[in-house]
Design a protein around this motif. Structure first.
Motif, short mmCIF file in Angstrom:
data_model
loop_
_atom_site.label_atom_id
_atom_site.label_comp_id
_atom_site.label_asym_id
_atom_site.label_seq_id
_atom_site.Cartn_x
_atom_site.Cartn_y
_atom_site.Cartn_z
N VAL A 1 0.84 -1.21 0.00
CA VAL A 1 0.00 0.00 0.00
C VAL A 1 0.87 1.26 0.00
CG1 VAL A 1 -1.73 1.31 1.30
CG2 VAL A 1 -1.95 -1.17 1.08
N THR A 2 1.95 1.25 0.75
CA THR A 2 2.87 2.39 0.76
C THR A 2 3.47 2.61 -0.61
OG1 THR A 2 3.42 1.95 3.08
CG2 THR A 2 4.97 3.32 1.83
N ARG A 3 3.86 1.51 -1.27
CA ARG A 3 4.44 1.64 -2.60
C ARG A 3 3.40 2.17 -3.59
NH1 ARG A 3 5.99 -3.81 -1.55
NH2 ARG A 3 4.94 -4.44 -3.48
N VAL A 4 2.17 1.68 -3.52
CA VAL A 4 1.11 2.15 -4.43
C VAL A 4 0.82 3.63 -4.19
CG1 VAL A 4 -1.36 1.97 -4.97
CG2 VAL A 4 0.04 -0.10 -4.80
N LEU A 5 0.70 4.02 -2.93
CA LEU A 5 0.42 5.44 -2.63
C LEU A 5 1.54 6.35 -3.11
CD1 LEU A 5 -1.12 5.14 0.96
CD2 LEU A 5 -2.32 5.67 -1.17
N THR A 6 2.78 5.93 -2.92
CA THR A 6 3.91 6.77 -3.32
C THR A 6 4.02 6.86 -4.84
OG1 THR A 6 5.06 6.14 -1.30
CG2 THR A 6 6.38 7.15 -3.03
N SER A 7 4.01 5.72 -5.52
CA SER A 7 4.14 5.77 -6.98
C SER A 7 2.92 6.42 -7.62
CB SER A 7 4.41 4.38 -7.56
OG SER A 7 3.36 3.49 -7.32
N ALA B 1 9.93 7.08 -10.26
CA ALA B 1 10.65 7.86 -9.24
C ALA B 1 10.06 7.59 -7.86
CB ALA B 1 10.58 9.35 -9.57
N GLY B 2 8.74 7.59 -7.76
CA GLY B 2 8.11 7.32 -6.47
C GLY B 2 8.40 5.92 -5.97
N SER B 3 8.31 4.96 -6.85
CA SER B 3 8.57 3.58 -6.48
C SER B 3 10.03 3.39 -6.07
CB SER B 3 8.23 2.64 -7.65
OG SER B 3 8.36 1.30 -7.26
N GLY B 4 10.93 3.98 -6.85
CA GLY B 4 12.34 3.89 -6.51
C GLY B 4 12.67 4.58 -5.20
N LEU B 5 12.04 5.72 -4.96
CA LEU B 5 12.27 6.47 -3.73
C LEU B 5 11.85 5.68 -2.50
CD1 LEU B 5 13.10 9.17 -2.38
CD2 LEU B 5 10.71 9.86 -2.61
N VAL B 6 10.67 5.12 -2.53
CA VAL B 6 10.18 4.40 -1.36
C VAL B 6 11.01 3.13 -1.13
CG1 VAL B 6 8.38 2.95 -2.42
CG2 VAL B 6 8.07 3.79 -0.10
N ARG B 7 11.49 2.54 -2.20
CA ARG B 7 12.34 1.36 -2.04
C ARG B 7 13.73 1.76 -1.52
NH1 ARG B 7 9.67 -2.77 -4.65
NH2 ARG B 7 7.99 -2.02 -5.96
N CYS B 8 14.26 2.87 -2.00
CA CYS B 8 15.56 3.36 -1.55
C CYS B 8 15.50 3.72 -0.07
CB CYS B 8 15.97 4.57 -2.37
SG CYS B 8 17.45 5.41 -1.78
N CYS B 9 14.46 4.40 0.33
CA CYS B 9 14.34 4.81 1.73
C CYS B 9 14.10 3.62 2.64
CB CYS B 9 13.23 5.84 1.90
SG CYS B 9 13.69 7.45 1.27
N ARG C 1 15.80 0.98 2.30
CA ARG C 1 17.11 0.33 2.39
C ARG C 1 18.13 1.17 3.16
NH1 ARG C 1 16.62 -1.02 -3.63
NH2 ARG C 1 15.86 -3.15 -3.55
N LYS C 2 18.00 2.49 3.12
CA LYS C 2 19.04 3.36 3.67
C LYS C 2 18.42 4.35 4.65
CE LYS C 2 21.55 3.21 -0.65
NZ LYS C 2 21.78 3.91 -1.89
N ASN C 3 19.30 4.95 5.40
CA ASN C 3 18.88 6.02 6.27
C ASN C 3 18.77 7.28 5.43
OD1 ASN C 3 18.43 7.87 8.23
ND2 ASN C 3 20.26 7.42 9.42
N CYS C 4 17.54 7.71 5.11
CA CYS C 4 17.33 8.84 4.21
C CYS C 4 17.48 10.17 4.92
CB CYS C 4 15.94 8.76 3.57
SG CYS C 4 15.83 7.43 2.38
N GLY C 5 17.48 10.19 6.22
CA GLY C 5 17.54 11.45 6.94
C GLY C 5 18.93 11.83 7.13
#
Length: 174
Positions: free
Chosen positions: A24-30, A160-168, A170-174
């Motif tokens: 659901v998070t991935r769908v909402l973001t993308s 971009a949205g899908s990649g962003l949510v997947r990247c975040c 995996r990593k500390n985005c802050g």
């Protein structure tokens, strides 16, 4: 660690795991980023075409107001909000299929292949398999090249949205 967990290195070489971003998070973001990008393309192309940026969003309300919605050049609740909400709903519809096809942890090859297929598949379904009254309505004011640009913006936004949510995830985005 299950196959849907991402390793996350914090400090001192300790590794913890974070669960893969929920579907659901991935769908909402993308879906949201796809909507923003495609709506921006619609507004810019419409303004460039005839100086009325709102016609591009208004024409998507043709399912409710008929083809005359494409002739309405002002921003209002009946045409513009309906057109934007329709685009938003349609983009979330495509985001469900997009994220389902990607899966929880796609390889780069799968990500590229599914993303490359998204534009042509959505355009064909929108304009060949959907009743005219339920199409995006962009054909009422845009040519094929502009519609390709809009679908391209949709695809880039969703990727971009899908990649962003997947990247975040995996990593500390802050």
């Amino acid at each position: 660690m299950n196959r849907h967990d991402f390793p996350l290195n914090i400090r001192h070489n300790r590794t913890i795991t974070m669960p893969a971003p929920h579907f659901v998070t991935r769908v909402l973001t993308s879906g949201l980023t796809g909507t923003v990008m495609s709506s921006a393309a619609v507004l810019l192309l419409s303004a460039r075409r005839d100086g009325h940026p709102w016609r591009g969003l208004n024409c998507t309300a043709h399912w409710l107001h008929g083809d005359e919605a494409a002739d309405f050049g002002r921003c209002d609740l009946a045409h513009t909000a309906t057109g934007f909400a329709t685009n938003l709903g349609a983009t979330f519809f495509w985001a469900v299929f997009y994220e389902a096809a990607l899966g929880a942890n796609p390889s780069w090859l799968r990500f590229a292949g599914v993303t490359a297929a998204l534009g042509p598949v959505s355009a064909i379904v929108d304009y060949r398999a959907t009743p005219k009254r339920l199409t995006p309505g962009w054909e009422l004011i845009f040519g094929k090249r502009e519609m390709t640009t809009i679908y391209g913006a949709l695809v880039l936004g969703m990727a971009a949205g899908s990649g962003l949510v997947r990247c975040c995830g995996r990593k500390n985005c802050g």
